[in-house]
Write a protein that holds these residues in place. Structure first.
Motif, PDB file in Angstrom:
ATOM      1  N   PRO A 113       8.527  -2.787  13.584  1.00 36.22           N
ATOM      2  CA  PRO A 113       9.761  -3.582  13.591  1.00 36.22           C
ATOM      3  C   PRO A 113      10.149  -4.093  12.208  1.00 36.22           C
ATOM      4  N   ASP A 114       9.176  -4.145  11.300  1.00 37.17           N
ATOM      5  CA  ASP A 114       9.458  -4.593   9.930  1.00 37.17           C
ATOM      6  C   ASP A 114       9.988  -3.470   9.046  1.00 37.17           C
ATOM      7  N   GLY A 115      10.123  -2.247   9.592  1.00 35.52           N
ATOM      8  CA  GLY A 115      10.646  -1.128   8.823  1.00 35.52           C
ATOM      9  C   GLY A 115       9.620  -0.403   7.988  1.00 35.52           C
ATOM     10  N   ASN A 116       8.347  -0.821   8.060  1.00 33.83           N
ATOM     11  CA  ASN A 116       7.292  -0.190   7.287  1.00 33.83           C
ATOM     12  C   ASN A 116       6.567   0.864   8.118  1.00 33.83           C
ATOM     13  N   LEU A 117       5.869   1.763   7.437  1.00 38.24           N
ATOM     14  CA  LEU A 117       5.155   2.853   8.087  1.00 38.24           C
ATOM     15  C   LEU A 117       3.698   2.469   8.310  1.00 38.24           C
ATOM     16  N   TYR A 118       3.241   2.654   9.546  1.00 36.29           N
ATOM     17  CA  TYR A 118       1.856   2.380   9.928  1.00 36.29           C
ATOM     18  C   TYR A 118       1.163   3.710  10.205  1.00 36.29           C
ATOM     19  N   VAL A 119       0.007   3.905   9.600  1.00 31.70           N
ATOM     20  CA  VAL A 119      -0.696   5.185   9.685  1.00 31.70           C
ATOM     21  C   VAL A 119      -2.106   4.969  10.234  1.00 31.70           C
ATOM     22  N   ALA A 120      -2.458   5.749  11.248  1.00 28.73           N
ATOM     23  CA  ALA A 120      -3.828   5.747  11.754  1.00 28.73           C
ATOM     24  C   ALA A 120      -4.667   6.625  10.852  1.00 28.73           C
ATOM     25  N   ASP A 121      -5.577   6.001  10.114  1.00 32.48           N
ATOM     26  CA  ASP A 121      -6.466   6.734   9.210  1.00 32.48           C
ATOM     27  C   ASP A 121      -7.776   7.005   9.944  1.00 32.48           C
ATOM     28  N   ARG A 129     -12.663   3.556  10.646  1.00 27.79           N
ATOM     29  CA  ARG A 129     -11.479   3.558   9.820  1.00 27.79           C
ATOM     30  C   ARG A 129     -10.473   2.491  10.256  1.00 27.79           C
ATOM     31  N   ALA A 130      -9.285   2.501   9.644  1.00 23.61           N
ATOM     32  CA  ALA A 130      -8.346   1.391   9.772  1.00 23.61           C
ATOM     33  C   ALA A 130      -6.928   1.880  10.047  1.00 23.61           C
ATOM     34  N   ILE A 131      -6.032   0.908  10.281  1.00 24.57           N
ATOM     35  CA  ILE A 131      -4.602   1.159  10.349  1.00 24.57           C
ATOM     36  C   ILE A 131      -3.996   0.669   9.035  1.00 24.57           C
ATOM     37  N   LEU A 132      -3.423   1.586   8.279  1.00 26.33           N
ATOM     38  CA  LEU A 132      -2.893   1.261   6.960  1.00 26.33           C
ATOM     39  C   LEU A 132      -1.373   1.150   7.022  1.00 26.33           C
ATOM     40  N   ARG A 133      -0.832   0.237   6.206  1.00 26.69           N
ATOM     41  CA  ARG A 133       0.608  -0.018   6.207  1.00 26.69           C
ATOM     42  C   ARG A 133       1.195   0.303   4.832  1.00 26.69           C
ATOM     43  N   TYR A 134       2.361   0.972   4.862  1.00 27.31           N
ATOM     44  CA  TYR A 134       3.038   1.392   3.634  1.00 27.31           C
ATOM     45  C   TYR A 134       4.510   0.979   3.694  1.00 27.31           C
ATOM     46  N   GLN A 135       5.091   0.728   2.538  1.00 26.73           N
ATOM     47  CA  GLN A 135       6.487   0.306   2.476  1.00 26.73           C
ATOM     48  C   GLN A 135       7.401   1.386   3.046  1.00 26.73           C
ATOM     49  N   GLY A 136       8.359   0.969   3.867  1.00 22.53           N
ATOM     50  CA  GLY A 136       9.322   1.888   4.442  1.00 22.53           C
ATOM     51  C   GLY A 136      10.342   2.344   3.418  1.00 22.53           C
ATOM     52  N   PRO A 137      11.176   3.314   3.790  1.00 21.14           N
ATOM     53  CA  PRO A 137      12.121   3.906   2.830  1.00 21.14           C
ATOM     54  C   PRO A 137      13.200   2.947   2.339  1.00 21.14           C
ATOM     55  N   ALA A 138      13.431   1.843   3.040  1.00 18.68           N
ATOM     56  CA  ALA A 138      14.433   0.877   2.589  1.00 18.68           C
ATOM     57  C   ALA A 138      13.825  -0.214   1.715  1.00 18.68           C
ATOM     58  N   ARG A 139      12.517  -0.171   1.500  1.00 17.40           N
ATOM     59  CA  ARG A 139      11.842  -1.188   0.705  1.00 17.40           C
ATOM     60  C   ARG A 139      11.899  -0.841  -0.794  1.00 17.40           C
ATOM     61  N   PRO A 140      11.537  -1.778  -1.656  1.00 15.41           N
ATOM     62  CA  PRO A 140      11.652  -1.546  -3.101  1.00 15.41           C
ATOM     63  C   PRO A 140      10.845  -0.363  -3.616  1.00 15.41           C
ATOM     64  N   SER A 141       9.659  -0.131  -3.023  1.00 13.65           N
ATOM     65  CA  SER A 141       8.802   0.976  -3.467  1.00 13.65           C
ATOM     66  C   SER A 141       8.401   1.820  -2.260  1.00 13.65           C
ATOM     67  N   PRO A 142       9.287   2.691  -1.771  1.00 17.18           N
ATOM     68  CA  PRO A 142       9.003   3.466  -0.558  1.00 17.18           C
ATOM     69  C   PRO A 142       7.682   4.233  -0.639  1.00 17.18           C
ATOM     70  N   GLY A 143       6.873   4.085   0.410  1.00 16.99           N
ATOM     71  CA  GLY A 143       5.600   4.779   0.475  1.00 16.99           C
ATOM     72  C   GLY A 143       4.453   4.070  -0.206  1.00 16.99           C
ATOM     73  N   ALA A 144       4.717   2.958  -0.878  1.00 11.89           N
ATOM     74  CA  ALA A 144       3.657   2.235  -1.574  1.00 11.89           C
ATOM     75  C   ALA A 144       2.752   1.512  -0.572  1.00 11.89           C
ATOM     76  N   PHE A 145       1.473   1.465  -0.876  1.00 11.18           N
ATOM     77  CA  PHE A 145       0.498   0.801  -0.006  1.00 11.18           C
ATOM     78  C   PHE A 145       0.742  -0.702   0.025  1.00 11.18           C
ATOM     79  N   ILE A 146       0.723  -1.266   1.249  1.00  8.26           N
ATOM     80  CA  ILE A 146       0.856  -2.712   1.419  1.00  8.26           C
ATOM     81  C   ILE A 146      -0.505  -3.326   1.720  1.00  8.26           C
ATOM     82  N   ASP A 147      -1.121  -2.886   2.816  1.00  9.67           N
ATOM     83  CA  ASP A 147      -2.404  -3.461   3.198  1.00  9.67           C
ATOM     84  C   ASP A 147      -3.043  -2.643   4.312  1.00  9.67           C
ATOM     85  N   ALA A 148      -4.289  -2.995   4.620  1.00 13.19           N
ATOM     86  CA  ALA A 148      -4.945  -2.498   5.826  1.00 13.19           C
ATOM     87  C   ALA A 148      -4.530  -3.454   6.932  1.00 13.19           C
TER      88      ALA A 148
END
Length: 242
Positions: A113-121, A129-148
């Motif tokens: 819902p926040d527009g970011n991409l969540y990936v099952a690693d 392993r973990a669920i990793l979150r990356y900036q969505g395409p509308a964010r300042p740095s699309p695809g950049a790692f945010i956090d686990a």
């Protein structure tokens, strides 16, 4: 006669069915079929486009342009998340590169819902392993790692293959994240008995809530992969319930 090793399926914004396939080692593609008849239309993403080698998960998600969607594909061989034009299938670029934020083996994906991409690693077999979150395409740095978003081992999480947002499970009025978990034997590639579950996490904080489908009462669930809710959009995987 179209498939060699079919994986994820989803419907596209055009109403047709998209299927990931690996016709030969190092040659992955996304095939398109008529959404009503199942008749083969074309290879929407041709074999090897953008380095696609072995697609295991894909979904249509935001492009950063209102009203337009792109296709995001997780690659088992290169460990990248690749991005393709949602209308033409043309390669746009590597959205998340292997190793970003510790990414080892991307499988299921969803936009939150926040527009970011969540990936099952999934990691390598036998790892936690973990669920990793990356900036969505509308964010300042699309695809950049945010956090686990869901750290390794949280709530007993082992190897997650599928994830999606769904109904509010803790009463805070927000969607929560559902993740399947299992233990895979690295020697046989089999899921170990009585290790499969679906876990639920706070959709805002990532904190563990409970086992939505517990190991002890899952009706024989064994080796879960991708999932959906009846109120999940078949194109974007967005949860449409209240």
């Amino acid at each position: 006669g179209q498939f060699t090793m079919a994986h994820a399926v989803t419907f596209g914004p055009d109403g047709n069915l998209y299927v990931g396939d690996r016709p030969a080692p190092g040659q992955g593609k996304i095939s398109r079929f008529d959404g009503l008849t199942g008749t083969f239309i074309d290879d929407f993403v041709p074999a090897g486009s953008g380095g696609l080698s072995h697609p295991v998960g894909h979904l249509f998600g935001p492009s950063g342009i209102p009203g337009q969607l792109d296709l995001y594909v997780s690659d088992e061989d290169t460990f990248n998340v690749l991005r393709y034009d949602g209308t033409t299938g043309a390669f746009v670029g590597t959205f998340v590169a292997a190793g970003s934020g510790g990414l080892e083996f991307p499988f299921g994906m969803t936009f939150g819902p926040d527009g970011n991409l969540y990936v099952a690693d999934v990691g390598y077999l036998g790892e936690t392993r973990a669920i990793l979150r990356y900036q969505g395409p509308a964010r300042p740095s699309p695809g950049a790692f945010i956090d686990a978003f869901v750290p390794a081992g949280s709530g007993g999480l082992r190897q997650p293959l599928g994830l999606l947002f769904g109904p509010d499970g803790n009463g805070d009025g927000q969607q929560d994240l559902y993740v399947n978990s299992q233990v895979i034997d690295p020697r046989t590639f089999d899921t170990l008995p009585r290790t499969s579950s679906v876990k639920r996490y706070d959709g805002v904080t990532g904190a563990y809530i409970d086992d939505f489908v517990p190991i002890a009462s899952n009706g024989g669930l064994h080796g879960p992969n991708l999932m959906t809710f009846t109120q999940t959009d078949p194109v974007t995987l967005e949860y449409l319930g209240d």
